[in-house]
Design a protein around this motif. Sequence first.
Motif, mmCIF file in Angstrom:
data_model
loop_
_atom_site.group_PDB
_atom_site.id
_atom_site.type_symbol
_atom_site.label_atom_id
_atom_site.label_comp_id
_atom_site.label_asym_id
_atom_site.label_seq_id
_atom_site.Cartn_x
_atom_site.Cartn_y
_atom_site.Cartn_z
ATOM 1 N N ILE A 249 0.850 -1.187 0.000
ATOM 2 C CA ILE A 249 0.000 0.000 0.000
ATOM 3 C C ILE A 249 0.883 1.232 0.000
ATOM 4 O O ILE A 249 2.027 1.202 0.466
ATOM 5 C CB ILE A 249 -0.960 -0.040 1.223
ATOM 6 C CG1 ILE A 249 -1.937 1.121 1.205
ATOM 7 C CG2 ILE A 249 -0.186 -0.096 2.525
ATOM 8 C CD1 ILE A 249 -3.046 0.989 2.231
ATOM 9 N N LEU A 250 0.371 2.303 -0.539
ATOM 10 C CA LEU A 250 1.056 3.590 -0.514
ATOM 11 C C LEU A 250 0.195 4.556 0.286
ATOM 12 O O LEU A 250 -1.028 4.517 0.142
ATOM 13 C CB LEU A 250 1.239 4.124 -1.940
ATOM 14 C CG LEU A 250 2.258 3.369 -2.797
ATOM 15 C CD1 LEU A 250 2.137 3.784 -4.247
ATOM 16 C CD2 LEU A 250 3.665 3.608 -2.282
ATOM 17 N N PRO A 251 0.749 5.422 1.070
ATOM 18 C CA PRO A 251 2.166 5.595 1.379
ATOM 19 C C PRO A 251 2.759 4.390 2.102
ATOM 20 O O PRO A 251 2.071 3.682 2.816
ATOM 21 C CB PRO A 251 2.189 6.832 2.284
ATOM 22 C CG PRO A 251 0.813 6.941 2.824
ATOM 23 C CD PRO A 251 -0.096 6.356 1.814
ATOM 24 N N ARG A 252 4.050 4.227 1.905
ATOM 25 C CA ARG A 252 4.664 2.965 2.277
ATOM 26 C C ARG A 252 4.814 2.755 3.773
ATOM 27 O O ARG A 252 5.080 1.647 4.203
ATOM 28 C CB ARG A 252 6.024 2.832 1.595
ATOM 29 C CG ARG A 252 6.968 3.957 1.907
ATOM 30 C CD ARG A 252 8.238 3.794 1.114
ATOM 31 N NE ARG A 252 9.082 4.968 1.263
ATOM 32 C CZ ARG A 252 10.346 4.995 0.949
ATOM 33 N NH1 ARG A 252 10.924 3.917 0.473
ATOM 34 N NH2 ARG A 252 11.046 6.089 1.104
ATOM 35 N N ARG A 253 4.675 3.818 4.585
ATOM 36 C CA ARG A 253 4.780 3.597 6.028
ATOM 37 C C ARG A 253 3.731 2.602 6.500
ATOM 38 O O ARG A 253 3.889 1.935 7.510
ATOM 39 C CB ARG A 253 4.681 4.919 6.785
ATOM 40 C CG ARG A 253 3.306 5.538 6.780
ATOM 41 C CD ARG A 253 3.306 6.907 7.449
ATOM 42 N NE ARG A 253 2.510 7.842 6.691
ATOM 43 C CZ ARG A 253 1.182 7.965 6.796
ATOM 44 N NH1 ARG A 253 0.536 7.210 7.658
ATOM 45 N NH2 ARG A 253 0.532 8.820 6.064
#
Lengths: 340, 568
Positions: free
Chosen positions: A251-255
């Motif tokens: 998923i994005l954002p990757r955090r």
Amino acid sequence: MEEPRELWLAYRLRWKRRRLLFRALRKRRQLAVVADRTCRIRRGDILAFVTVRNEALRLPFFLEHHRRLGVDHFLFVDNESDDGTREWLAAQPDVSLWHTGESYKLSRFGMDWLTWLQIRHGHGHWCLTLDADEILIYPHHDTRPLPALTEWLERDGRESLGALMLDMYPKGPPGAQSYAAGEDPFDTLAWFDAGNYFIEKQAKLRNLWIRGGVRARMFFADRPRRAPTLNKVPLVRWNRRYVYNTSTHQILPRRLNAVYAEDGGEVLSGVLLHTKFLNTIVERSREEKDRREHFEVADSYRAYYDALIQDPDLWCPDSTRFTGWRQLVALGLMSRGAWV
Amino acid sequence: MSGPLGVVMLVHTALERAEQIARHWAAAGCPVVIHVDRSVSRARHDAFARALGDVEHIVFSRRFRCEWGTWGLVAASQAACETMLARFPEVTHVYLASGACLPLRPVEELIDYLAERPQTDFIESATTSEVPWTIGGLHEERFTLSFPFSWKRHRLLFDTYVELQRLVGRKRRLPNGLVPHMGSQWWCLTRQTLSAILQDPERATYDRFFRRVWIPDESYFQSLARLYSRRIESRSLTLSKFDYQGKPHVFYDDHLQLLRRSDCFVARKIWPRANRLYEAFLTDPSSAMKRAEPNPGKIDRLFAKAVERRTRGRPGLYMQSRFPREGFENGVTAGPYSMFQGFAELFEDFEPWLARMTGARVHGHIFAPERAEFADGAHIVAGALSDSAALRDANPKAFLTNLIWNTRGERQCFQFGPRDNQRINWTIAKDPNAQISVISGAWAVPLFRSNRDFAELRAEAAHLQAVEAAHLKVLRSPWTKARIRIWSMAEFVEAPMEPLQTILDELGSRHPARLSEVPRMTDLDGFGRFLQNLKNQGMHPYLMGDFPVEPSAPRRPPKPPRKPYVVR
């Protein structure tokens, strides 16, 4: 200070995310509403997003299970079902349903459609994104419904929960089993591979890449690089700026992909019990092989479908019989983390 | 007529549950003073107050804004306690509770318990230097610095101001030589102590000081009680657990038995939707009166284990939510195992012999190029781990850690050699669980006994020797953490018993006394000649040590055998 290269990567990923969001925005026109009950969604509700095609067999149990967990509303996209799926779903009181006849593959395996629905309805909610053959369980799921889990995740400062996709299979050829809609599929799909998963970290999106399990053992033993990916991030506290990258693997954002600890500790995680190997698998594989709507490089999976069509017995004496979430925790397939 | 125990309730969410709890206290005759957080809207507050309007002895106190870590919580407690003491003169003890607190035992038991200890104040109160539970670095500085900014809303200002004060070396002095104490904010004080604190002529001084202390609700009453109390029992009657980040744990339905057995009077926090807990503890007056002392030991252990799991994890486990960086594994593998190099080549029946002698699981070359040679020719072992070389070589480390994890409780032994996948070498060498025994050069024995073209043999020998030499270099590097023993083949052949005995001893032999049965060594007649032939072809076999060319020739007087050496 992050390295320039990291910053450049972050910048590129940001644009990738925007591109995917825009793509979903364009594809919204492919969706035709069948039943819109989204006005019933209240603040704090937990939502589930699913793309389906001919899943009349699986859906009754799927819906029942996730209702019991505490999903308040389901948002379905039906991709040309002709087995009554659409009518059945449209009649459910907690389901909103859209229909499309466009290509599943060109819609990034349904993700574009779901992304649009998530932009519209998911913002601020905890959202589950699932396939109809995925049954979410997590530690204590039998006594603590999803709101308990999401509240705990929030207090822990987390926005996402990781879940391993665990392929469940029967003893004996899958085609020889029987299953009727609504039954517990894990009465027959009672077995799984407990300890043959291999993990690497993908630096770019900071997710773990997990492969292995029964499909790697049976169908990809000679080319493990092609074995299906099993890591997923199905539960996310949604923001309309988020977007899944490849299926729900990344998923994005990757955090949001950081659903694991790297300091030696364990964090809370779940498991998606995969009901792929119901008795319909043989027929389904034949169909998928011809439709070529699954997998990025469909041709390289021909051998896989051929093997599935042979209806092989996936069971081996070292298979493990499923007894419940405590067993999966003990085996190290999921973890309670600090949730006591 | 109200009872001797007054309850002060601080409430901010889940008002329906708070109402239920307030009714429960009141039904047992306890007067209740409720403080509702100012951030709760007036409408909700009024509705809440109306709902409780039918109950006698429930009073609402002046409202303050209660933000975590700030003075508001103390101010609220003060105001509510003053109301309590003024309105209910019969009250001898005041219990501070929250809306998420749940009485686990009949209230009468608590009243009796306190009546038996009329002079005792139950308040956890320890000097700052002795408490381990402060999390986040602020310890004594909670008192010596000041904290005018909200941690929740203005984190940056909060942090900057702390840094600034540290920089200038700020040290606030405690008024009147007060000794700072800290402890759980949920206490039960006697009327004497509480009124002494609230009516102290110096109270304004203390309040002014604590107004700028960080998390004063954990230190205000805890410090001041030390001035007035006749008898402090430094523990809280409220069971309240905190996780490794200092956040309170929540109790759910499945904790019912655990809470029952704890014999604590009150527990927090309870999940507002834990219907079974509320039902079980509020509706059934249940069991006969118990005289048991609160015993949270079992709960303590459970929560300590959770902290351990969250911070240290299970050694040797690699999974979707635990993937330690190198060096943070807390155990590269799940348990000890043994790797043997050259033994299966030198002895004809080494594997069955070792299995018989030790009861361990003895595999063949599990990193062999063709397939993983599991014990007894198995193609799949525990955990459905496959013998496919491709699957294994996709991630050799995962293969090894999976094997050891899947067979926890059973010692694993396997063979290794220069023909095998060498990508695993560093992983094993750096693993303290690995016990490595190497007979260097023994790879030459199968070549010696094979029936292949000599040119081919020579090339293969050169290759295997280079590979093994590189491996030995790894094993001898300063970064290795495994237990490693290396013998040259010549050394080993001269006196095999002692090394074998050592290995068995370490593995925990079934016949600890003496080596009753030894494996059969391959016939090495002509091995010296074979090595000489290799030399004659221009190769230099050196890892096996010196073998005389002619076995029939009278032996040199044997050197005293070198002791096997342990690298670390």
